[in-house]
Scaffold this motif. Sequence first.
Motif, PDB file in Angstrom:
ATOM      1  N   GLN A  19       8.828   9.170 -40.315  1.00 49.36           N
ATOM      2  CA  GLN A  19       7.991   8.616 -40.773  1.00 49.36           C
ATOM      3  C   GLN A  19       8.033   7.090 -41.127  1.00 49.36           C
ATOM      4  OE1 GLN A  19       7.327  10.446 -44.375  1.00 49.36           O
ATOM      5  NE2 GLN A  19       8.800  11.548 -44.968  1.00 49.36           N
ATOM      6  N   ARG A  20       6.496   6.032 -40.727  1.00 44.96           N
ATOM      7  CA  ARG A  20       7.207   4.929 -41.583  1.00 44.96           C
ATOM      8  C   ARG A  20       7.559   4.807 -42.873  1.00 44.96           C
ATOM      9  NH1 ARG A  20       8.300   0.227 -39.913  1.00 44.96           N
ATOM     10  NH2 ARG A  20       8.902   0.303 -37.609  1.00 44.96           N
ATOM     11  N   ARG A  21       8.364   4.276 -43.883  1.00 41.43           N
ATOM     12  CA  ARG A  21       8.021   3.282 -45.571  1.00 41.43           C
ATOM     13  C   ARG A  21       8.541   2.269 -45.232  1.00 41.43           C
ATOM     14  NH1 ARG A  21       7.816   8.671 -48.326  1.00 41.43           N
ATOM     15  NH2 ARG A  21       8.345   9.843 -47.252  1.00 41.43           N
ATOM     16  N   GLY A  22       7.277   1.246 -45.267  1.00 39.13           N
ATOM     17  CA  GLY A  22       7.637  -0.513 -45.379  1.00 39.13           C
ATOM     18  C   GLY A  22       8.645  -0.457 -44.012  1.00 39.13           C
ATOM     19  N   ALA A  23       9.708  -0.636 -44.795  1.00 43.03           N
ATOM     20  CA  ALA A  23      10.450  -1.306 -43.608  1.00 43.03           C
ATOM     21  C   ALA A  23      11.504  -0.301 -43.442  1.00 43.03           C
ATOM     22  CB  ALA A  23      11.102  -3.010 -44.163  1.00 43.03           C
ATOM     23  N   LEU A  24      11.337   0.675 -43.572  1.00 43.10           N
ATOM     24  CA  LEU A  24      12.456   2.040 -43.404  1.00 43.10           C
ATOM     25  C   LEU A  24      11.870   3.112 -42.111  1.00 43.10           C
ATOM     26  CD1 LEU A  24      13.932   2.610 -46.712  1.00 43.10           C
ATOM     27  CD2 LEU A  24      14.981   0.734 -44.991  1.00 43.10           C
TER      28      LEU A  24
END
Length: 201
Positions: free
Chosen positions: A187-192
């Motif tokens: 999953q993506r969390r902003g730039a992560l």
Amino acid sequence: MMTAIAPPQSGQRLALLIQYQGTHFHGWQRQVGQRTVQEVIEQAIASVVNHPVSVVAAGRTDTGVHAAGQVAHVTVNSPIPAHRWPGILNARLPADVVIRAAAVVPNHWHARFSALWRRYRYTLYTDPCPNIFLRPWTWHYYYAPLDVEKMAAVLQPLLGRHHLSAFHRSGSNRAHSWVEVQAVSCQRRGALVEIEVQASG
């Protein structure tokens, strides 16, 4: 050549919940001439109980790998109650290792063999501009866009029971090569971008 330390034959067995930043460690396992997590914890405990100890972890980590909640056990000859051990050890441990909790467990309980699963997280930082505060915890990957949905889809075949003898070290004495992969996610969390894998070993 590593020398095994025989644990005391009697005493209380403690389960420890350990957190560490692996940047300046050569992994978990004790190695001659190298700074390891196992060694610094064993030294801290031995300085309290005045006898050598062997700390056994649920799994070993490699050089530079961090742990948010590594579980280990140790047998000690000491009347100190379990709830006091984190404070006592944290006062003796370096700043990059913390004992978060301790509990008395039966003497047959084993951090490695009693564990039902281990969970690993791989974190990619995808912004082209470096972030100094994320640098110790992430791999900076920004060379091409990452399609998180496709990455999650290709992880799905990992689920289930797999025979992984091809990944054994030469001369491994493991009893079997079967591993159950219980959960995978991406999953993506902003730039992560965070990839997680949970498996029996």
